[in-house]
Design a protein around this motif. Structure first.
Motif, PDB file in Angstrom:
ATOM      1  N   ASP A 149      41.005  20.033 -40.725  1.00  0.00           N
ATOM      2  CA  ASP A 149      41.067  19.779 -42.175  1.00  0.00           C
ATOM      3  C   ASP A 149      41.966  20.798 -42.870  1.00  0.00           C
ATOM      4  OD1 ASP A 149      39.553  17.597 -41.949  1.00  0.00           O
ATOM      5  OD2 ASP A 149      37.815  18.373 -43.070  1.00  0.00           O
ATOM      6  N   ARG A 150      41.809  22.023 -42.425  1.00  0.00           N
ATOM      7  CA  ARG A 150      42.617  23.098 -43.032  1.00  0.00           C
ATOM      8  C   ARG A 150      44.112  22.846 -42.764  1.00  0.00           C
ATOM      9  NH1 ARG A 150      41.611  24.834 -47.341  1.00  0.00           N
ATOM     10  NH2 ARG A 150      43.149  26.444 -47.702  1.00  0.00           N
ATOM     11  N   VAL A 151      44.386  22.413 -41.539  1.00  0.00           N
ATOM     12  CA  VAL A 151      45.782  22.110 -41.161  1.00  0.00           C
ATOM     13  C   VAL A 151      46.334  21.007 -42.066  1.00  0.00           C
ATOM     14  CG1 VAL A 151      47.245  21.094 -39.357  1.00  0.00           C
ATOM     15  CG2 VAL A 151      45.586  22.882 -38.785  1.00  0.00           C
ATOM     16  N   ARG A 152      45.512  19.977 -42.279  1.00  0.00           N
ATOM     17  CA  ARG A 152      46.007  18.857 -43.103  1.00  0.00           C
ATOM     18  C   ARG A 152      46.210  19.294 -44.550  1.00  0.00           C
ATOM     19  NH1 ARG A 152      42.143  14.008 -41.927  1.00  0.00           N
ATOM     20  NH2 ARG A 152      43.562  12.896 -43.313  1.00  0.00           N
ATOM     21  N   ILE A 153      45.318  20.119 -45.038  1.00  0.00           N
ATOM     22  CA  ILE A 153      45.485  20.630 -46.416  1.00  0.00           C
ATOM     23  C   ILE A 153      46.765  21.462 -46.507  1.00  0.00           C
ATOM     24  CG2 ILE A 153      44.528  22.279 -48.098  1.00  0.00           C
ATOM     25  CD1 ILE A 153      41.705  21.203 -47.203  1.00  0.00           C
ATOM     26  N   MET A 154      46.946  22.293 -45.482  1.00  0.00           N
ATOM     27  CA  MET A 154      48.120  23.175 -45.492  1.00  0.00           C
ATOM     28  C   MET A 154      49.426  22.363 -45.442  1.00  0.00           C
ATOM     29  SD  MET A 154      48.412  26.229 -45.954  1.00  0.00           S
ATOM     30  CE  MET A 154      49.884  27.171 -46.219  1.00  0.00           C
ATOM     31  N   ARG A 155      49.369  21.240 -44.728  1.00  0.00           N
ATOM     32  CA  ARG A 155      50.562  20.385 -44.676  1.00  0.00           C
ATOM     33  C   ARG A 155      50.971  19.942 -46.078  1.00  0.00           C
ATOM     34  NH1 ARG A 155      48.971  17.427 -39.709  1.00  0.00           N
ATOM     35  NH2 ARG A 155      50.057  18.613 -38.111  1.00  0.00           N
ATOM     36  N   TYR A 156      49.987  19.584 -46.896  1.00  0.00           N
ATOM     37  CA  TYR A 156      50.315  19.146 -48.264  1.00  0.00           C
ATOM     38  C   TYR A 156      50.931  20.290 -49.075  1.00  0.00           C
ATOM     39  CZ  TYR A 156      48.064  14.744 -47.316  1.00  0.00           C
ATOM     40  OH  TYR A 156      47.769  13.524 -46.784  1.00  0.00           O
ATOM     41  N   VAL A 157      50.403  21.491 -48.839  1.00  0.00           N
ATOM     42  CA  VAL A 157      50.973  22.646 -49.557  1.00  0.00           C
ATOM     43  C   VAL A 157      52.448  22.803 -49.177  1.00  0.00           C
ATOM     44  CG1 VAL A 157      50.888  25.157 -49.833  1.00  0.00           C
ATOM     45  CG2 VAL A 157      48.759  23.841 -49.696  1.00  0.00           C
ATOM     46  N   LEU A 158      52.705  22.738 -47.875  1.00  0.00           N
ATOM     47  CA  LEU A 158      54.086  22.969 -47.411  1.00  0.00           C
ATOM     48  C   LEU A 158      55.036  21.863 -47.863  1.00  0.00           C
ATOM     49  CD1 LEU A 158      53.291  24.308 -43.839  1.00  0.00           C
ATOM     50  CD2 LEU A 158      54.050  25.630 -45.816  1.00  0.00           C
ATOM     51  N   LYS A 159      54.543  20.630 -47.879  1.00  0.00           N
ATOM     52  CA  LYS A 159      55.375  19.514 -48.334  1.00  0.00           C
ATOM     53  C   LYS A 159      55.717  19.677 -49.816  1.00  0.00           C
ATOM     54  CE  LYS A 159      53.730  15.901 -45.195  1.00  0.00           C
ATOM     55  NZ  LYS A 159      54.900  15.049 -45.030  1.00  0.00           N
ATOM     56  N   CYS A 160      54.688  20.043 -50.583  1.00  0.00           N
ATOM     57  CA  CYS A 160      54.922  20.211 -52.023  1.00  0.00           C
ATOM     58  C   CYS A 160      55.883  21.374 -52.276  1.00  0.00           C
ATOM     59  CB  CYS A 160      53.603  20.462 -52.762  1.00  0.00           C
ATOM     60  SG  CYS A 160      52.629  18.971 -52.868  1.00  0.00           S
ATOM     61  N   GLU A 161      55.751  22.392 -51.449  1.00  0.00           N
ATOM     62  CA  GLU A 161      56.642  23.541 -51.622  1.00  0.00           C
ATOM     63  C   GLU A 161      58.096  23.110 -51.440  1.00  0.00           C
ATOM     64  OE1 GLU A 161      56.237  26.837 -48.827  1.00  0.00           O
ATOM     65  OE2 GLU A 161      56.579  28.144 -50.568  1.00  0.00           O
ATOM     66  N   ARG A 162      58.310  22.249 -50.464  1.00  0.00           N
ATOM     67  CA  ARG A 162      59.679  21.756 -50.241  1.00  0.00           C
ATOM     68  C   ARG A 162      60.186  20.949 -51.428  1.00  0.00           C
ATOM     69  NH1 ARG A 162      59.804  19.590 -44.080  1.00  0.00           N
ATOM     70  NH2 ARG A 162      59.809  21.622 -43.072  1.00  0.00           N
TER      71      ARG A 162
END
Ligand SMILES: Nc1nc2c(ncn2[C@@H]2O[C@H](COP(=O)(O)OP(=O)(O)OP(=O)(O)O)[C@@H](O)[C@H]2O)c(=O)[nH]1
Ligand SMILES: [Mg+2]
Length: 346
Positions: A45-58
Motif C-alpha cells: 500500500d505504501r508503495v502504491r501511495i508513493m507512486r502517486y506522489v512521484l507521478k504528481c511530482e513529475r
C-alpha cells in the motif's frame, strides 16, 4: 533601461500551447515510476501511495518548468524600445501581461504541489492517494490553462523578435523607407550585404532586414523596411507598424524612396502623403528624398514629379535607379555626409 541591441537571447525558446503541455503532463503521469527500496520495505500500500506522489511530482515539474521558462522571459520594459515595440505589435501589447501571468502560475502550482504532496503522503489508502493525485493533476492543469491564455500571442511575439536583426544602436544606421514597391529592397541588395526578397507585389518585405556596407573604412548599417501605406498608426497592419517602429525608435538617417513612374503601384499623391507622415515621425531634417526607377521615366516626367515633391514642401536630393545601379555612388557619398552632419559618423 538596458540598451540591448539584439532581441534578447532568452527568446530562443519554444512556447508550448496548453494542449501540448497537458499532453506532456499526462504522459509523464502515465509513465511507470521506480519506488525506492526503503519504501518497498514498508509494504504494498505504501508503495502504491508513493507512486502517486512521484507521478504528481513529475507533473508538477513539467508544468512548473514550462511556465517558469515563460516567466523568465525579459519584460519589454528591459528591452530596447524598438524591440519592445516589435514584441508589443505581435502580442497586441500583452507581452508583459502574459509573462507575468506565467510567473503567477508558477507560484500557484508550487503552492498546490506543497499542499498535495503532504496530503497524498498522509493518505491512509492507495484509493485515497489516487483520488488526491487526480485532483492535483486536474487543478494544476487548470492553473496551466489560465496561465497560458494568450500564449499564442507570446509565441507570435517571440517569432517576430527572432526575425528582427541585431541593430547596433551605437553605429551609423540608414533606414530605407517608402510605400510598397518603390524599390527599397532592390536598393538595399545593391548597396549592402543583405539580399532581401524582391518581387512585383506589395508587402514583399514583411520584417525589417539589416545589411551592412563599408565606406571609407566605416561600417554603415542599412535597414530595409516594409512598405508604408497612407494611414495613421492605429490603422496600420503589423507589417507597416514594424516599419513605423524602426522610423520612430531608431536613430538614423532616413532615405525616402519615391517611384515616379507612370505605372507606379501607388500614385504620386499617395506617396507624398506617406512622405509627409514619415517626415513627421523622423523630422524633416533627418530625411533624404530619393527618386528611384529613373531608368523607366523620361526627363519631363521626372521634372514634374520633382515639382510636386517641392510643392509638398520637400526636395528630391538624388535620382537613382536601384535596378541599374545608376546614381548610387553619389547617393552613398551624400548619405555619408549626412551621417557626419548628424554626428552619427566620425
Ligand atoms: N525599372 C526599375 N524597376 C525597379 C527599380 N527598383 C526596383 N524595381 C522593381 O520594382 C519592384 C519592387 O521592388 P522591391 O525592391 O521589391 O520594392 P520594395 O519597395 O522593397 O517593395 P515592398 O517590399 O513590397 O515594400 C520589383 O519588380 C523591382 O525589380 C528600378 O530602379 N528600376
Ligand atoms: Mg521590400
Amino acid at each position: 533601461m538596458e540598451s540591448s541591441r539584439c532581441p534578447p537571447e532568452e527568446l530562443r525558446i519554444r512556447i508550448l500551447s496548453f494542449d501540448e503541455l497537458r499532453q506532456r503532463a499526462l504522459s509523464v503521469y502515465l509513465e511507470s515510476v521506480a519506488v525506492p527500496r526503503s519504501i518497498r520495505r514498508q509494504g504494498r500500500d505504501r508503495v502504491r501511495i508513493m507512486r502517486y506522489v512521484l507521478k504528481c511530482e513529475r507533473v508538477f515539474q513539467v508544468v512548473a518548468a514550462e511556465l517558469g521558462r515563460i516567466a523568465r522571459l525579459p519584460r519589454t520594459t528591459s528591452m530596447h524600445p524598438f524591440y519592445a515595440e516589435i514584441a508589443n505589435i505581435a502580442s497586441h501589447g500583452r507581452f508583459d501581461e502574459i509573462v507575468a501571468r506565467a510567473a503567477r502560475g508558477v507560484m500557484i502550482v508550487s503552492k498546490l504541489w506543497k499542499e498535495y504532496r503532504e496530503r497524498i503522503l498522509s493518505s491512509l489508502t492507495p484509493a485515497e492517494a489516487k483520488r488526491l493525485a487526480r485532483e492535483f493533476v486536474g487543478r494544476t492543469l487548470s492553473v496551466a490553462r489560465r496561465s497560458l491564455r494568450h500564449a499564442e500571442l507570446l509565441r507570435e511575439a517571440v517569432k517576430a523578435l527572432r526575425q528582427t536583426p541585431c541593430i547596433d544602436t551605437e553605429s551609423p544606421l540608414v533606414i530605407v523607407a517608402g510605400m510598397p514597391q518603390v524599390g527599397k529592397s532592390t536598393l538595399i541588395s545593391r548597396l549592402s550585404t543583405a539580399k532581401p526578397e524582391i518581387s512585383p507585389y506589395p508587402f514583399t518585405t514583411k520584417h525589417v532586414i539589416l545589411g551592412h556596407m563599408e565606406v571609407d573604412g566605416h561600417r554603415i548599417q542599412l535597414l530595409d523596411t516594409p512598405g508604408l501605406l497612407d494611414r495613421p498608426n492605429s490603422e496600420m497592419n503589423p507589417i507597416e507598424r514594424r516599419a513605423a517602429a524602426a522610423l520612430r525608435l531608431l536613430r538614423a538617417v532616413t532615405l525616402f524612396l519615391i517611384d515616379p513612374s507612370r505605372d507606379s503601384y501607388y500614385s504620386i499623391d499617395k506617396q507624398l502623403r506617406v512622405l509627409r507622415n514619415v517626415s513627421e515621425i523622423v523630422g524633416v531634417d533627418n530625411l533624404l528624398v530619393v527618386m528611384n526607377k529613373v531608368d523607366k521615366v523620361d526627363e519631363g516626367r521626372l521634372k514634374s514629379v520633382e515639382e510636386l515633391v517641392e510643392e509638398a514642401g520637400f526636395q528630391v536630393k538624388y535620382r537613382i535607379s536601384a535596378l541599374k545601379g545608376w546614381g548610387l555612388g553619389e547617393l552613398v557619398r551624400g548619405v555619408v555626409e549626412e551621417l557626419r552632419r548628424r554626428g552619427l559618423l566620425a
